[in-house]
Design a protein around this motif. Structure first.
Motif, PDB file in Angstrom:
ATOM      1  N   ARG A 117       5.857  -2.905  -4.160  1.00  0.00           N
ATOM      2  CA  ARG A 117       5.659  -1.844  -3.191  1.00  0.00           C
ATOM      3  C   ARG A 117       6.223  -0.567  -3.777  1.00  0.00           C
ATOM      4  O   ARG A 117       7.240  -0.582  -4.473  1.00  0.00           O
ATOM      5  CB  ARG A 117       6.383  -2.157  -1.879  1.00  0.00           C
ATOM      6  CG  ARG A 117       5.860  -3.358  -1.138  1.00  0.00           C
ATOM      7  CD  ARG A 117       6.816  -3.785  -0.026  1.00  0.00           C
ATOM      8  NE  ARG A 117       7.042  -2.746   0.964  1.00  0.00           N
ATOM      9  CZ  ARG A 117       8.242  -2.315   1.331  1.00  0.00           C
ATOM     10  NH1 ARG A 117       9.330  -2.814   0.785  1.00  0.00           N
ATOM     11  NH2 ARG A 117       8.368  -1.378   2.257  1.00  0.00           N
ATOM     12  N   LYS A 129      -3.136   4.764  -5.474  1.00  0.00           N
ATOM     13  CA  LYS A 129      -3.809   3.539  -5.039  1.00  0.00           C
ATOM     14  C   LYS A 129      -5.061   3.272  -5.872  1.00  0.00           C
ATOM     15  O   LYS A 129      -5.314   2.144  -6.312  1.00  0.00           O
ATOM     16  CB  LYS A 129      -4.209   3.642  -3.562  1.00  0.00           C
ATOM     17  CG  LYS A 129      -3.093   3.460  -2.570  1.00  0.00           C
ATOM     18  CD  LYS A 129      -3.661   3.523  -1.162  1.00  0.00           C
ATOM     19  CE  LYS A 129      -2.587   3.369  -0.106  1.00  0.00           C
ATOM     20  NZ  LYS A 129      -3.146   3.423   1.267  1.00  0.00           N
ATOM     21  N   THR A 136       1.136  -1.857  -4.481  1.00  0.00           N
ATOM     22  CA  THR A 136       1.018  -1.709  -3.032  1.00  0.00           C
ATOM     23  C   THR A 136       1.643  -0.371  -2.653  1.00  0.00           C
ATOM     24  O   THR A 136       2.867  -0.242  -2.574  1.00  0.00           O
ATOM     25  CB  THR A 136       1.727  -2.853  -2.293  1.00  0.00           C
ATOM     26  OG1 THR A 136       1.146  -4.099  -2.691  1.00  0.00           O
ATOM     27  CG2 THR A 136       1.592  -2.695  -0.782  1.00  0.00           C
ATOM     28  N   GLU A 138       2.660   2.527  -0.272  1.00  0.00           N
ATOM     29  CA  GLU A 138       2.956   2.817   1.131  1.00  0.00           C
ATOM     30  C   GLU A 138       3.248   4.309   1.224  1.00  0.00           C
ATOM     31  O   GLU A 138       4.373   4.747   1.021  1.00  0.00           O
ATOM     32  CB  GLU A 138       4.120   1.969   1.626  1.00  0.00           C
ATOM     33  CG  GLU A 138       3.821   0.469   1.558  1.00  0.00           C
ATOM     34  CD  GLU A 138       4.897  -0.381   2.192  1.00  0.00           C
ATOM     35  OE1 GLU A 138       5.735   0.166   2.946  1.00  0.00           O
ATOM     36  OE2 GLU A 138       4.904  -1.598   1.925  1.00  0.00           O
ATOM     37  N   ARG A 322       9.333 -11.394  -3.098  1.00  0.00           N
ATOM     38  CA  ARG A 322       8.109 -10.923  -3.696  1.00  0.00           C
ATOM     39  C   ARG A 322       7.361 -12.072  -4.368  1.00  0.00           C
ATOM     40  O   ARG A 322       6.155 -12.161  -4.322  1.00  0.00           O
ATOM     41  CB  ARG A 322       8.439  -9.821  -4.715  1.00  0.00           C
ATOM     42  CG  ARG A 322       7.278  -9.095  -5.255  1.00  0.00           C
ATOM     43  CD  ARG A 322       7.684  -7.735  -5.808  1.00  0.00           C
ATOM     44  NE  ARG A 322       8.925  -7.799  -6.551  1.00  0.00           N
ATOM     45  CZ  ARG A 322       8.980  -8.192  -7.824  1.00  0.00           C
ATOM     46  NH1 ARG A 322       7.896  -8.573  -8.438  1.00  0.00           N
ATOM     47  NH2 ARG A 322      10.137  -8.193  -8.455  1.00  0.00           N
TER      48      ARG A 322
END
Length: 324
Positions: A117, A129, A136, A138, A322
């Motif tokens: 992340r 992205k 990942t 965010e 993870r």
């Protein structure tokens, strides 16, 4: 003593260096040198910032640091393959590796964010992205800690990230005193949003701004179009037409965004039950708030509260979780 390496490159944004002040003031608070900060670059010497002002640096070479912090740039950094190789090998020489703002692109290009992340400035989050599908991203986070890799949003969020490091190293009281000396908000948690609903709407007229300000102050009210129109001194029809034209949203959708933002802040800053929060911000019941959260964030409020309750301000993912 913990050695901090602050890695810069041509065109780095000078504001990202503000994070180094957190370590300086930690030393002042402790009245001893706990952190030794080194500004480094690939070859050393003066490195020009995006502003044009140069800063003197050391050559990074094979130096070992407790923490390596990569600065951000105004745009996505373009660096040499040899510097990327240094970044790629940095976890072997540092206990933790971090990137501020667009510095996350260097971590991604080096493969250090694969399967992790991460966050970056919201303006380039979609690009991160698209270019690095294994990450990942965010985009609605101030900072994220995933194992030994830390990433933060825009330049000022690097200060929050550095404060979190000081808190992890030296405890919350030292971090609080550092924040007080720097005259900044202590513990803007990693899970906090980069956005403000009011800023995102950006109304052009005072009347619509007045209606939004009224709405934010009266979230427990029904906030019907008639009520908001009265706050704007317009007829309901005029208000609806002007509101949509200026903000690109309907009044109902804008009110939902304000309520969701207020609810999330309450979840981060209080221990109130979700039912109480839903009532305080004007959702008729818990289920309506759940649906609004899923629309806004893709997850229900319970999941977001769990993130906020995790160690390191809801931003940590350890290696075991993870892998699992």
């Amino acid at each position: 003593m913990q050695r901090i390496g602050f890695l810069v490159y041509p065109g780095f944004q000078i504001m990202s260096l503000a994070a180094a002040s957190v370590f300086e003031f930690a030393n002042l608070t402790l009245r001893r040198t706990n952190y030794e900060v080194h500004v480094v670059s690939e070859s050393g010497g003066p490195i020009a910032s995006s502003l044009g002002a140069p800063i003197q640096t050391e050559a990074i070479g094979r130096q070992r640091f407790d923490t390596l912090l990569i600065g951000g740039g105004v745009g996505v950094p373009a660096v040499s393959a040899s510097l990327l190789d240094i970044v790629r090998k940095s976890p072997r020489r540092s206990r933790r590796v971090a990137a501020i703002c667009t510095g996350a692109f260097l971590l991604a290009q080096a493969g250090l964010l694969d399967g992790r992340r991460a966050t970056t400035h919201w303006l380039v989050a979609q690009r991160l992205k698209q270019e690095h599908a294994a990450v990942t991203v965010e985009e609605d986070r101030i900072f994220i800690i995933d194992g030994d890799i830390w990433t933060s949003a825009g330049m000022s969020a690097g200060i929050d990230l550095a404060l979190a490091m000081v808190e992890k190293d030296l405890g919350s009281e030292v971090a609080r005193q550092v924040a007080q000396k720097l005259v900044i908000y202590h513990r803007r948690t990693g899970g906090q949003s980069q956005f403000s609903a009011l800023l995102e709407l950006e109304p052009k007229s005072d009347r619509i701004q007045n209606a939004l300000t009224y709405a934010k102050s009266h979230l427990r009210s029904t906030l019907s179009v008639e009520e908001l129109a009265a706050a704007a001194s317009l007829s309901p029809r005029q208000f609806s037409r002007a509101f949509t034209a200026e903000t690109g949203q309907s009044p109902a959708k804008a009110v939902e965004h304000l309520r969701v933002e207020a609810a999330r802040l309450m979840m981060e800053q209080t221990r109130h039950p979700i039912e109480v929060i839903a009532r305080e911000v004007g959702f008729a019941d818990r289920e309506r708030m759940r649906r609004a959260f899923v629309r806004a964030f893709g997850q229900p409020p319970q999941a977001m509260r769990r993130h906020a309750a995790e160690p390191d301000a809801g931003a940590t993912v350890d290696v075991a979780s993870r892998v699992a």
